[in-house]
Write a protein that holds these residues in place. Structure first.
Motif, PDB file in Angstrom:
ATOM      1  N   LEU A 168      15.629  21.324  23.097  1.00 22.14           N
ATOM      2  CA  LEU A 168      15.129  21.575  24.426  1.00 22.14           C
ATOM      3  C   LEU A 168      13.812  20.826  24.869  1.00 22.14           C
ATOM      4  O   LEU A 168      14.034  20.179  25.626  1.00 22.14           O
ATOM      5  N   ALA A 169      12.798  21.146  24.285  1.00 11.21           N
ATOM      6  CA  ALA A 169      11.926  20.701  24.606  1.00 11.21           C
ATOM      7  C   ALA A 169      11.840  19.176  24.371  1.00 11.21           C
ATOM      8  O   ALA A 169      11.102  18.450  25.236  1.00 11.21           O
ATOM      9  N   GLN A 170      12.186  18.606  23.427  1.00  6.78           N
ATOM     10  CA  GLN A 170      12.471  17.257  23.184  1.00  6.78           C
ATOM     11  C   GLN A 170      13.213  16.544  24.542  1.00  6.78           C
ATOM     12  O   GLN A 170      12.801  15.735  25.068  1.00  6.78           O
ATOM     13  N   ASP A 171      14.270  17.299  24.820  1.00 11.18           N
ATOM     14  CA  ASP A 171      14.910  16.782  25.815  1.00 11.18           C
ATOM     15  C   ASP A 171      14.164  16.848  27.274  1.00 11.18           C
ATOM     16  O   ASP A 171      14.684  16.206  28.122  1.00 11.18           O
ATOM     17  N   MET A 172      13.227  17.620  27.164  1.00 12.55           N
ATOM     18  CA  MET A 172      12.572  17.797  28.319  1.00 12.55           C
ATOM     19  C   MET A 172      11.358  17.041  28.496  1.00 12.55           C
ATOM     20  O   MET A 172      10.496  16.691  29.281  1.00 12.55           O
ATOM     21  N   GLY A 173      11.253  16.128  27.355  1.00 15.40           N
ATOM     22  CA  GLY A 173      10.308  14.999  27.303  1.00 15.40           C
ATOM     23  C   GLY A 173       9.094  15.242  26.411  1.00 15.40           C
ATOM     24  O   GLY A 173       8.081  14.397  26.526  1.00 15.40           O
TER      25      GLY A 173
END
Length: 141
Positions: free
Chosen positions: A79-84
């Motif tokens: 999720l953190a990676q999807d958030m950039g």
């Protein structure tokens, strides 16, 4: 907690054997953007360490203190990676092995635009002393 050990090994003063990296925000609440709500039931995440201006997160995921949290930790990281955000994860074995620790710490330093101290017998001895104090005598933490 081991997150405190990791913080001190990364961010305490160099004279203690630490890498003296810039201090992160710790355990801050990050809202999950609405466009990602269909991927998760999480509406917030709390990264262990966050450098918001650089979109960098460092997590400690140790087997002993996070038993049964593997799926949550994985979801939180994705999720953190999807958030950039770039996510770098340390594990228990990384803290006990200075070679592994320094390899991952180099990645953190790279994203922070910092260089690690030059390898020298004096600094290595300081680093080993700090590591032993923190991991073998945890009452200091």
């Amino acid at each position: 907690p081991m997150e405190t050990v990791l913080y001190l090994m990364l961010c305490a003063p160099r004279k203690w054997g630490s890498l003296a990296l810039p201090r992160p925000l710790c355990n801050v609440l990050l809202d999950v953007p609405e466009h990602l709500w269909d991927k998760t039931t999480l509406r917030h995440i709390r990264p262990d360490f966050l450098w918001p201006e650089l979109c960098l997160i460092v997590e400690y995921n140790g087997e002993d203190s996070h038993e049964g949290r593997g799926p949550y930790d994985q979801e939180k990281q994705e999720l953190a990676q999807d958030m950039g955000y770039k996510v770098i994860t340390f594990r228990k074995q990384d803290l006990y092995d200075l070679g592994r620790f320094n390899a991952k710490a180099r990645s953190v330093a790279h994203y922070l635009g910092r260089r690690l101290p030059a390898a020298s017998p004096d600094f290595t001895a300081l680093q080993q002393t700090l590591q032993q104090m923190l991991l073998k005598h945890q009452r200091w933490v």
